[in-house]
Design an enzyme around this catalytic site. Structure first.
Site, mmCIF file in Angstrom:
data_model
loop_
_atom_site.group_PDB
_atom_site.id
_atom_site.type_symbol
_atom_site.label_atom_id
_atom_site.label_comp_id
_atom_site.label_asym_id
_atom_site.label_seq_id
_atom_site.Cartn_x
_atom_site.Cartn_y
_atom_site.Cartn_z
ATOM 1 N N HIS A 30 -4.724 33.979 -35.035
ATOM 2 C CA HIS A 30 -4.544 35.439 -34.912
ATOM 3 C C HIS A 30 -2.939 35.331 -34.983
ATOM 4 C CE1 HIS A 30 -5.304 39.524 -35.281
ATOM 5 N NE2 HIS A 30 -5.035 39.965 -34.113
ATOM 6 N N HIS A 42 -0.473 44.340 -34.062
ATOM 7 C CA HIS A 42 -1.206 43.458 -35.182
ATOM 8 C C HIS A 42 -2.171 44.105 -36.003
ATOM 9 C CE1 HIS A 42 -4.784 42.875 -32.068
ATOM 10 N NE2 HIS A 42 -3.792 43.644 -31.295
ATOM 11 N N CYS A 154 -4.204 39.238 -41.052
ATOM 12 C CA CYS A 154 -3.220 39.569 -39.782
ATOM 13 C C CYS A 154 -1.852 38.744 -40.041
ATOM 14 C CB CYS A 154 -3.778 39.024 -38.731
ATOM 15 S SG CYS A 154 -4.252 37.165 -38.548
#
Length: 249
Positions: A30, A42, A154
């Site tokens: 991530h 994010h 992401c």
């Protein structure tokens, strides 16, 4: 930053850094932009919403959204149902994982030596003040479009914040090195010319490795010809008008 690991300590971070943390036993990572004061911007989907890609990945991927088992974070609250561009504290972003720093302006040799995608790029980063402006503007306007694992995830978000680059065509993957490396691996294994180039197991491995490296290299955002620099204000305005993100040129 070494070839072996991009791991860093918290005190080494600076606002505007692109950071990431591995999830699900290193199956995927991530990504986000560190903005200072222990906070990260994010791009994510709400818990449970990444399931449904229609691929075998559904068995392994879980939402990278910050989740709270038990008491919600004092800084962030319960963010498990949030989606889009959000801000979280570093602890929630890491979700118990280690902290890594994504590298920019790496040499081709360094890039190819990092066999796993999603850790570095040939593309140069813009100055931190521009990176932070993009990240905060997208946060304020929730302006990065619909989450898509293969085209708009992401890592794509973080790379855009760092470079301002968007891919023109809707017929290719986004900027994500993770996805590019997966597709490169599939291509190297499934490509039919392989069986004509060698008959030995060792030869097949060499050819497959070469194809994997070439596929990763040519798909990197730093050398792609279908990537353009798009101001964040233009991106948000066009998304508000319903223009697909990948066509915002």
């Amino acid at each position: 930053m070494s070839i072996l690991s991009n791991k860093v300590e918290r005190e080494e971070l600076a606002p505007g850094d692109h950071i990431y943390s591995w999830r699900s036993a290193y199956i995927y990572a991530h990504h986000g932009i560190y903005v200072g004061d222990g906070m990260v911007i994010h791009f994510t989907r709400a818990a449970g919403q990444e399931i449904g890609t229609g691929t075998v990945l559904d068995q392994f991927l879980f939402s990278s959204s910050p989740s709270n088992s038990g008491t919600p974070c004092e800084k962030c609250g319960d963010q498990s149902n949030l989606h889009g561009v959000i801000t979280s504290c570093l602890d929630c972003f890491l979700a118990g994982g280690n902290l890594y720093l994504f590298s920019y302006s790496v040499t081709p040799t360094f890039f190819l030596a990092k066999a796993r995608g999603g850790t570095c790029t040939l593309a140069p980063s813009d100055p931190p003040n521009i990176v932070l402006h993009r990240a905060k503007y997208l946060l304020d306007n929730n302006g990065f479009g619909m989450y898509c694992l293969f085209k708009n995830n992401c890592e794509d978000f973080a790379i855009y914040c760092k470079t301002g680059l968007l891919v023109e065509t809707t017929f290719s993957v986004g900027r994500s090195g993770q996805i590019s490396s997966v597709l490169a691996a599939i291509t190297s294994i499934m490509s039919s010319p392989l069986r004509f180039l060698t008959t030995s197991a060792s030869g097949l491995m060499v050819v497959a490795s070469g194809m994997y490296c070439v596929s990763r290299y040519v798909s990197d955002i730093g050398i792609r010809r279908d990537a353009n620099k798009i101001p964040v204000e233009t991106l948000v305005a066009q998304l508000c008008q319903g223009v697909p993100q990948t066509m915002a040129t």
